[in-house]
Design a protein around this motif. Structure first.
Motif: not given
Length: 228
Positions: A94-97, A119-122, A147-149, A152-153
Motif C-alpha cells: 500500500a505504501r507504493k500507492y 477509484i475503488v480501493v480494496l 491500512r497496513d502500508p 497489498p492493495i
C-alpha cells in the motif's frame, strides 16, 4: 461499504465468461512473492485477459473482483448507475500507492472528457476485505489511513457512462503516460461496461482481441507452404 467474500463473487447477477482459475488470495500471494522483480507498470490492467499481466497471473480472477456486486454498489454511490471500468492496478504494498498519490499521479493519466470518475480501493491482504469508493476529486493519501502500508492493495479506476474515454494518443494524459510510464498504453485498453448504459459513445470494442500473427495477412509462412 460491503464486504467481499472472495470464495463466491456475485458478478452483479451475471455469470463470468471464464471464471478465474486462481483464488484471489492465491493470485495476490504469488505476485507479492515476486514483488522485488516485477516492475509496477506491469501490474496496470491486471484484470485484462488480453494485456501484459497474462504473463504474471490469471487476469480473470481480478476481473471478477471488478465485476463483483460489492464493487459495483460502492461505485454507484459516487458515479450513479452508468459505470465503465477502464483500468485497475495491484500495488503489492500500500505504501507504493501512497507514494503514487503523494506525487499527484492519480488522475494525471486519465484520458477522460469531461474529467470525472472514481477509484475503488480494496485491501487484499487480510480477511473480510471491504471496497471503498472515492471520487476522483477527493483522492488523496488519506484514503489509505488505517491500512497496513505493507499490505497489498487493489485499485480499480472507473469513469461514469456520461464521460468519453479518449483513445487519441495525442491526448495530454496519454502523452504524460508515455513519458512517465513507458510500459503502459492506455489508448488501446479495453473498456468494460459494469453497470447501466454508455451515454458518451465510447469505443467498447478496441482491445478485446489479441494481435493477429504477422503472417496472417500474407498467407502461411513459406516453410508451411512447402517452399524451400
Amino acid at each position: 461499504m460491503t464486504d467481499i467474500d472472495f470464495r463466491r463473487l456475485d458478478l452483479a447477477g451475471r455469470e463470468p465468461l471464464m471464471p478465474g482459475q486462481l483464488s484471489v488470495n492465491e493470485a495476490v500471494a504469488r505476485i507479492v512473492a515476486q514483488k522485488a522483480t516485477i516492475r509496477q507498470e506491469r501490474l496496470s490492467g491486471i484484470h485484462n485477459p488480453w494485456g501484459q499481466a497474462i504473463g504474471l497471473t490469471d487476469p480473470w480472477t481480478f476481473l471478477s473482483i471488478c465485476e463483483s456486486q460489492a464493487v459495483v454498489d460502492e461505485a454507484r454511490s459516487i458515479l450513479g448507475p452508468d459505470i465503465i471500468l477502464w483500468d485497475s492496478e495491484l500495488f503489492p504494498e500500500a505504501r507504493k500507492y501512497a507514494q503514487f498519490l503523494r506525487e499527484g499521479r492519480e488522475g494525471r493519466y486519465w484520458p477522460v472528457r469531461p474529467l470525472a470518475g472514481a477509484i475503488v480501493v480494496l485491501s487484499v491482504g487480510g480477511a473480510n476485505p471491504r471496497p471503498e469508493a472515492i471520487g476522483l476529486n477527493d483522492v488523496q493519501e488519506s484514503v489509505l489511513d488505517g491500512r497496513d502500508p505493507l499490505d497489498p492493495i487493489y485499485v480499480m479506476r472507473l469513469l461514469p457512462g456520461t464521460s468519453h474515454f479518449d483513445r487519441n494518443p495525442l491526448h495530454p494524459a496519454h502523452r504524460a503516460c508515455m513519458e512517465e510510464q513507458v510500459l503502459i498504453n492506455y489508448a488501446n485498453r479495453p473498456l468494460w461496461l459494469l453497470s447501466g448504459v454508455d451515454r458518451a459513445n465510447n469505443d467498447l470494442v478496441t482491445g478485446f482481441s489479441l494481435a493477429a500473427p504477422a503472417w496472417a495477412s500474407g498467407g502461411l509462412p513459406a516453410a508451411t507452404r512447402g517452399e524451400t
